[in-house]
Design a protein around this motif. Structure first.
Motif, PDB file in Angstrom:
ATOM      1  N   SER A 198       3.924  -4.669 -12.896  1.00 48.48           N
ATOM      2  CA  SER A 198       2.893  -4.291 -11.933  1.00 48.48           C
ATOM      3  C   SER A 198       3.452  -4.215 -10.517  1.00 48.48           C
ATOM      4  O   SER A 198       3.096  -3.330  -9.749  1.00 48.48           O
ATOM      5  CB  SER A 198       1.745  -5.295 -11.970  1.00 48.48           C
ATOM      6  OG  SER A 198       1.107  -5.256 -13.213  1.00 48.48           O
ATOM      7  N   GLU A 199       4.353  -5.146 -10.177  1.00 47.11           N
ATOM      8  CA  GLU A 199       4.947  -5.154  -8.844  1.00 47.11           C
ATOM      9  C   GLU A 199       5.812  -3.922  -8.623  1.00 47.11           C
ATOM     10  O   GLU A 199       5.822  -3.348  -7.540  1.00 47.11           O
ATOM     11  CB  GLU A 199       5.778  -6.422  -8.624  1.00 47.11           C
ATOM     12  CG  GLU A 199       4.969  -7.698  -8.576  1.00 47.11           C
ATOM     13  CD  GLU A 199       4.542  -8.199  -9.953  1.00 47.11           C
ATOM     14  OE1 GLU A 199       5.248  -7.928 -10.951  1.00 47.11           O
ATOM     15  OE2 GLU A 199       3.493  -8.843 -10.035  1.00 47.11           O
ATOM     16  N   ALA A 200       6.538  -3.519  -9.663  1.00 49.90           N
ATOM     17  CA  ALA A 200       7.401  -2.342  -9.550  1.00 49.90           C
ATOM     18  C   ALA A 200       6.575  -1.073  -9.379  1.00 49.90           C
ATOM     19  O   ALA A 200       7.015  -0.128  -8.732  1.00 49.90           O
ATOM     20  CB  ALA A 200       8.294  -2.230 -10.781  1.00 49.90           C
ATOM     21  N   LEU A 201       5.390  -1.047  -9.946  1.00 49.88           N
ATOM     22  CA  LEU A 201       4.522   0.122  -9.820  1.00 49.88           C
ATOM     23  C   LEU A 201       3.773   0.134  -8.491  1.00 49.88           C
ATOM     24  O   LEU A 201       3.398   1.193  -7.993  1.00 49.88           O
ATOM     25  CB  LEU A 201       3.508   0.154 -10.969  1.00 49.88           C
ATOM     26  CG  LEU A 201       4.101   0.426 -12.339  1.00 49.88           C
ATOM     27  CD1 LEU A 201       3.052   0.207 -13.411  1.00 49.88           C
ATOM     28  CD2 LEU A 201       4.664   1.826 -12.427  1.00 49.88           C
ATOM     29  N   LEU A 202       3.569  -1.021  -7.917  1.00 47.34           N
ATOM     30  CA  LEU A 202       2.820  -1.112  -6.662  1.00 47.34           C
ATOM     31  C   LEU A 202       3.634  -0.610  -5.475  1.00 47.34           C
ATOM     32  O   LEU A 202       3.083   0.004  -4.560  1.00 47.34           O
ATOM     33  CB  LEU A 202       2.379  -2.559  -6.423  1.00 47.34           C
ATOM     34  CG  LEU A 202       1.536  -2.809  -5.179  1.00 47.34           C
ATOM     35  CD1 LEU A 202       0.243  -2.008  -5.245  1.00 47.34           C
ATOM     36  CD2 LEU A 202       1.230  -4.286  -5.057  1.00 47.34           C
ATOM     37  N   GLU A 203       4.930  -0.828  -5.502  1.00 50.38           N
ATOM     38  CA  GLU A 203       5.775  -0.462  -4.359  1.00 50.38           C
ATOM     39  C   GLU A 203       5.731   1.038  -4.039  1.00 50.38           C
ATOM     40  O   GLU A 203       5.544   1.395  -2.873  1.00 50.38           O
ATOM     41  CB  GLU A 203       7.214  -0.928  -4.596  1.00 50.38           C
ATOM     42  CG  GLU A 203       8.075  -0.821  -3.369  1.00 50.38           C
ATOM     43  CD  GLU A 203       7.491  -1.506  -2.149  1.00 50.38           C
ATOM     44  OE1 GLU A 203       7.579  -0.921  -1.053  1.00 50.38           O
ATOM     45  OE2 GLU A 203       6.934  -2.612  -2.276  1.00 50.38           O
ATOM     46  N   PRO A 204       5.887   1.951  -5.003  1.00 50.94           N
ATOM     47  CA  PRO A 204       5.793   3.376  -4.657  1.00 50.94           C
ATOM     48  C   PRO A 204       4.409   3.758  -4.116  1.00 50.94           C
ATOM     49  O   PRO A 204       4.294   4.627  -3.253  1.00 50.94           O
ATOM     50  CB  PRO A 204       6.073   4.103  -5.967  1.00 50.94           C
ATOM     51  CG  PRO A 204       6.733   3.124  -6.835  1.00 50.94           C
ATOM     52  CD  PRO A 204       6.292   1.770  -6.394  1.00 50.94           C
ATOM     53  N   ARG A 205       3.374   3.081  -4.580  1.00 49.34           N
ATOM     54  CA  ARG A 205       2.025   3.369  -4.081  1.00 49.34           C
ATOM     55  C   ARG A 205       1.888   2.925  -2.630  1.00 49.34           C
ATOM     56  O   ARG A 205       1.234   3.594  -1.832  1.00 49.34           O
ATOM     57  CB  ARG A 205       0.988   2.693  -4.964  1.00 49.34           C
ATOM     58  CG  ARG A 205       0.966   3.297  -6.357  1.00 49.34           C
ATOM     59  CD  ARG A 205       0.047   2.546  -7.274  1.00 49.34           C
ATOM     60  NE  ARG A 205       0.173   3.056  -8.634  1.00 49.34           N
ATOM     61  CZ  ARG A 205      -0.118   2.378  -9.707  1.00 49.34           C
ATOM     62  NH1 ARG A 205      -0.570   1.141  -9.617  1.00 49.34           N
ATOM     63  NH2 ARG A 205       0.021   2.909 -10.899  1.00 49.34           N
ATOM     64  N   LYS A 206       2.520   1.804  -2.303  1.00 43.36           N
ATOM     65  CA  LYS A 206       2.522   1.358  -0.907  1.00 43.36           C
ATOM     66  C   LYS A 206       3.281   2.357  -0.037  1.00 43.36           C
ATOM     67  O   LYS A 206       2.884   2.635   1.086  1.00 43.36           O
ATOM     68  CB  LYS A 206       3.184  -0.023  -0.783  1.00 43.36           C
ATOM     69  CG  LYS A 206       2.338  -1.166  -1.276  1.00 43.36           C
ATOM     70  CD  LYS A 206       3.107  -2.459  -1.076  1.00 43.36           C
ATOM     71  CE  LYS A 206       2.358  -3.666  -1.537  1.00 43.36           C
ATOM     72  NZ  LYS A 206       3.152  -4.903  -1.368  1.00 43.36           N
ATOM     73  N   GLN A 207       4.376   2.895  -0.592  1.00 45.22           N
ATOM     74  CA  GLN A 207       5.147   3.912   0.120  1.00 45.22           C
ATOM     75  C   GLN A 207       4.282   5.128   0.411  1.00 45.22           C
ATOM     76  O   GLN A 207       4.351   5.694   1.501  1.00 45.22           O
ATOM     77  CB  GLN A 207       6.336   4.370  -0.731  1.00 45.22           C
ATOM     78  CG  GLN A 207       7.631   3.763  -0.389  1.00 45.22           C
ATOM     79  CD  GLN A 207       8.738   4.403  -1.207  1.00 45.22           C
ATOM     80  OE1 GLN A 207       8.518   4.969  -2.281  1.00 45.22           O
ATOM     81  NE2 GLN A 207       9.953   4.299  -0.700  1.00 45.22           N
ATOM     82  N   VAL A 208       3.486   5.538  -0.556  1.00 45.36           N
ATOM     83  CA  VAL A 208       2.595   6.690  -0.392  1.00 45.36           C
ATOM     84  C   VAL A 208       1.678   6.447   0.802  1.00 45.36           C
ATOM     85  O   VAL A 208       1.505   7.328   1.653  1.00 45.36           O
ATOM     86  CB  VAL A 208       1.767   6.945  -1.676  1.00 45.36           C
ATOM     87  CG1 VAL A 208       0.637   7.922  -1.416  1.00 45.36           C
ATOM     88  CG2 VAL A 208       2.659   7.452  -2.791  1.00 45.36           C
TER      89      VAL A 208
END
Length: 91
Positions: free
Chosen positions: A11-21
């Protein structure tokens, strides 16, 4: 560019690109520019932006998927134990 299977990531690995967006979106970057910079699909970027605009920043986190353990089982745990005992008696 080879894409990774998101189903196997944490979940943490998937959250980072969304934060980048969201960071790129706040800098007034265009959606297609964000797609190229992050490597995410257009629908994924658009969904993250829409959720952010709706004020649901916590909704960027991935939800737990699937059934809870023991949920939706046919025999109840008591019946299952009885079936196991009966099955041994028949052998």
């Amino acid at each position: 560019m080879e894409k990774e299977d998101a189903r196997k990531q944490t979940s943490e690995a998937l959250l980072e690109p969304r934060k980048q967006v969201i960071r790129f979106f706040r800098k007034c970057e265009r959606v297609m520019g964000i797609v190229e910079l992050t490597g995410l699909s257009h629908p994924a970027v658009r969904l993250a932006i829409d959720r952010f605009e709706a004020g649901v920043a916590a909704a960027l986190r991935r939800k737990t998927r699937g059934r809870k353990q023991g949920e939706g089982r046919k025999p109840k745990p008591e019946e299952e134990a009885e079936l196991r005992v009966c099955g041994r008696a028949q052998r």
